[in-house]
Scaffold this motif. Structure first.
Motif, PDB file in Angstrom:
ATOM      1  N   ARG A 322       0.905  -1.300   0.021  1.00 49.84           N
ATOM      2  CA  ARG A 322       0.096   0.143   0.028  1.00 49.84           C
ATOM      3  C   ARG A 322       0.850   0.993   0.107  1.00 49.84           C
ATOM      4  N   VAL A 323       1.909   1.405   0.737  1.00 49.80           N
ATOM      5  CA  VAL A 323       2.818   2.302   0.796  1.00 49.80           C
ATOM      6  C   VAL A 323       3.575   2.741  -0.362  1.00 49.80           C
ATOM      7  N   GLN A 324       3.773   1.367  -0.965  1.00 51.41           N
ATOM      8  CA  GLN A 324       4.583   1.219  -2.313  1.00 51.41           C
ATOM      9  C   GLN A 324       3.726   2.147  -3.435  1.00 51.41           C
ATOM     10  N   GLU A 325       2.349   1.768  -3.310  1.00 53.34           N
ATOM     11  CA  GLU A 325       1.446   2.265  -4.451  1.00 53.34           C
ATOM     12  C   GLU A 325       1.311   3.963  -4.193  1.00 53.34           C
ATOM     13  N   ALA A 326       1.309   4.328  -2.719  1.00 52.74           N
ATOM     14  CA  ALA A 326       1.190   5.560  -2.620  1.00 52.74           C
ATOM     15  C   ALA A 326       2.480   6.368  -3.282  1.00 52.74           C
ATOM     16  N   VAL A 327       3.627   5.612  -2.908  1.00 49.99           N
ATOM     17  CA  VAL A 327       4.702   6.329  -3.363  1.00 49.99           C
ATOM     18  C   VAL A 327       4.790   6.418  -5.011  1.00 49.99           C
ATOM     19  N   SER A 328       4.193   5.435  -5.479  1.00 44.20           N
ATOM     20  CA  SER A 328       4.100   5.224  -6.996  1.00 44.20           C
ATOM     21  C   SER A 328       3.064   6.601  -7.515  1.00 44.20           C
ATOM     22  N   ARG A 329       1.989   6.655  -6.827  1.00 43.48           N
ATOM     23  CA  ARG A 329       1.202   7.782  -7.129  1.00 43.48           C
ATOM     24  C   ARG A 329       1.785   8.949  -6.867  1.00 43.48           C
ATOM     25  N   ALA A 330       2.464   9.261  -6.092  1.00 40.27           N
ATOM     26  CA  ALA A 330       3.178  10.698  -5.606  1.00 40.27           C
ATOM     27  C   ALA A 330       4.126  10.797  -6.633  1.00 40.27           C
ATOM     28  N   GLY A 331       4.692   9.846  -7.006  1.00 38.94           N
ATOM     29  CA  GLY A 331       5.851   9.920  -8.185  1.00 38.94           C
ATOM     30  C   GLY A 331       5.309  10.352  -9.371  1.00 38.94           C
ATOM     31  N   ARG A 332       4.008   9.978  -9.685  1.00 39.23           N
ATOM     32  CA  ARG A 332       3.405  10.367 -11.136  1.00 39.23           C
ATOM     33  C   ARG A 332       2.903  11.925 -11.081  1.00 39.23           C
ATOM     34  N   LYS A 333       2.638  12.300  -9.994  1.00 41.41           N
ATOM     35  CA  LYS A 333       2.096  13.622  -9.918  1.00 41.41           C
ATOM     36  C   LYS A 333       3.014  14.861 -10.005  1.00 41.41           C
TER      37      LYS A 333
END
Ligand code: ZN
Length: 360
Positions: A322-333
Motif C-alpha cells: 500500500r505504501v509502495q502504491e502511494a509512493v508510485s502515485r506521488a511519483g506520477r504527480k
C-alpha cells in the motif's frame, strides 16, 4: 538487539458448551478471567468466559466449563505460550541447537525471552513429553478422580515431514497435561496405545476434543470406542497453515530486509535534510515527503497480523504494498516525489526500490 514493542491482541474465549453434559440445563457464563500470554508471534491478552450449570439439582454444580482453546495456548499458570515450550524443545532436541543459538533464534523472531528462560522452557518440554498420569499416588489423578470424569484434548504437533511429532493429551477442564509422547512415526499403530492410556485411569470419558489431523480421528475411534469426539475448527485451520510456514518465514525475512534497507535509507535522507539546514537552504518539500513515506513503510513492516487467518508476514507485505502504491502515485504527480530537486530525484528512486517497487 532492540525488539519492537508488542501490543497484546485481545482475545475473548468463551466456553463452547451450550448445555450441561450431566443434566442438559442451558449453561450460563459464571466468570471472566484475564490472562496475559506471550507466544512466539504475538502477545495475547486473553479474556476467558467460563460457564457453569445453574440447575440446583445438577450432579456437577461446581464445575466450570472453559474454552479448550485456552489449554492449547498455554499450560496452567504459565506466562509463555505452549508454542514456546514446543519450539524450544524442537530446536533443542530435534535440531540439536545450543541454548545461546535457540535464544538468538527466538529473539530474532520477536520473542522477548532470556537465555535462562530458554533453559527453563527446555526442561518444561522434557517434562511435557514424558507426562504420564497413573491412578496410584498422583496428585493430578486425585483431582481427576474427585471430579469423576475425563474430558481430554488430544493434539498432535508436527515439525514437517520426516521430523518428530509430539502427541499431547491435556485435561480439557484444568489444562493439565496428562500424557505426552515424542515420536518420529505417525501411524495408528503407535497412536492407539498412546490414546488408550486414558482408559487405564478407570474414569468415564465424557468426550474428546481434537483437530482433524489424519490418523488422529480413526485412532481415537479405535482407542476410545463410543466416546463422543468433537473437532476444533480453529486448530484444524492452524494445522492446514503449517504447510505455509516455510513460505511465510521466507516472506517475513524478505520484509525484515526491506525494513533494514529503509532504515539505512532514512538515515541518508535525514543527513541530507540536516545538511540543507546547516547550509541555510530550505529542506526540499519532497525530501520531507520521502521521509514520511519511509516512516510509513517502516511502520508497515512491523505491523502485527493474526496467526492462521492473517499471519504477520502477509499483513506486513500487504501494508508495504500500500505504501509502495502511494509512493508510485506521488511519483506520477507533477511536483511529486519524483519531480523535485536533484537530491530528491536520487532519493525517490531508491525509496521505490526499497519498498519493493519495480522500475517503470
Ligand atoms: Zn447440570
Amino acid at each position: 538487539m532492540n525488539l519492537p514493542t508488542r501490543v497484546p491482541r485481545r482475545v475473548v474465549l468463551t466456553a463452547p458448551d451450550e448445555n450441561c453434559p450431566f443434566c442438559h440445563t442451558h449453561l450460563q457464563i459464571s466468570q471472566h478471567r484475564d490472562r496475559a500470554i506471550r507466544t512466539i508471534p504475538e502477545d495475547l491478552s486473553l479474556i476467558m468466559r467460563d460457564k457453569k450449570c445453574p440447575s440446583p439439582t445438577c450432579p456437577q454444580p461446581h464445575l466450570r466449563f472453559r474454552s479448550t482453546e485456552e489449554s492449547r495456548i498455554a499450560l496452567p499458570h504459565d506466562k509463555l505460550g505452549l508454542d514456546v515450550i514446543l519450539e524450544v524443545g524442537h530446536l533443542r532436541f530435534h535440531q540439536h541447537l545450543g541454548f545461546p543459538r535457540i535464544h538468538a533464534t527466538l529473539k530474532e523472531r520477536g520473542l522477548p525471552i532470556s537465555e535462562m528462560g530458554v533453559q527453563y522452557q527446555s526442561r518444561k518440554y522434557e517434562a511435557l513429553v514424558a507426562s504420564s498420569v497413573t491412578s496410584s499416588q498422583n496428585a493430578v489423578f486425585e483431582k481427576l478422580a474427585a471430579r469423576g470424569f475425563l474430558l481430554p484434548i488430544i493434539d498432535a504437533v508436527h515439525y514437517g515431514s520426516g521430523e518428530a511429532v509430539v502427541y499431547l493429551i491435556i485435561d480439557g477442564l484444568s489444562g493439565v497435561p496428562l500424557f505426552g509422547q515424542e515420536t518420529v512415526v505417525r501411524g495408528k499403530i503407535e497412536l492407539v496405545p498412546f490414546i488408550r492410556q486414558l482408559t487405564t485411569l478407570g474414569l468415564p470419558i465424557i468426550g474428546v476434543v481434537s483437530d482433524k489431523e489424519t490418523g488422529l480421528a480413526p485412532a481415537i475411534a479405535e482407542a476410545l470406542p463410543g466416546v463422543p469426539h468433537q473437532f476444533c475448527q480453529r486448530h484444524y485451520l492452524g494445522n492446514v497453515a503449517t504447510a505455509m510456514e516455510p513460505d511465510l518465514a521466507s516472506l517475513g525475512e524478505d520484509v525484515r530486509k526491506r525494513e533494514e534497507h529503509l532504515r539505512e535509507f532514512q538515515r541518508d535522507l535525514v543527513r541530507l535534510a540536516t545538511k540543507a539546514q546547516k547550509d541555510g537552504k530550505p529542506v526540499p518539500p519532497d525530501l520531507s515527503t520521502a521521509l514520511e513515506f519511509c516512516e510509513a513503510a517502516r511502520a508497515a513492516a512491523r505491523i502485527h497480523g493474526r496467526p492462521t487467518t492473517e499471519p504477520s508476514p502477509i499483513k506486513r507485505h500487504k501494508e508495504l504494498k500500500r505504501v509502495q502504491e502511494a509512493v508510485s502515485r506521488a511519483g506520477r504527480k507533477k511536483g511529486g516525489i519524483g519531480r523535485c530537486s536533484k537530491d530528491c530525484k536520487q532519493s525517490s528512486s531508491p525509496l521505490r526500490k526499497r519498498v519493493g517497487l519495480r522500475a517503470g
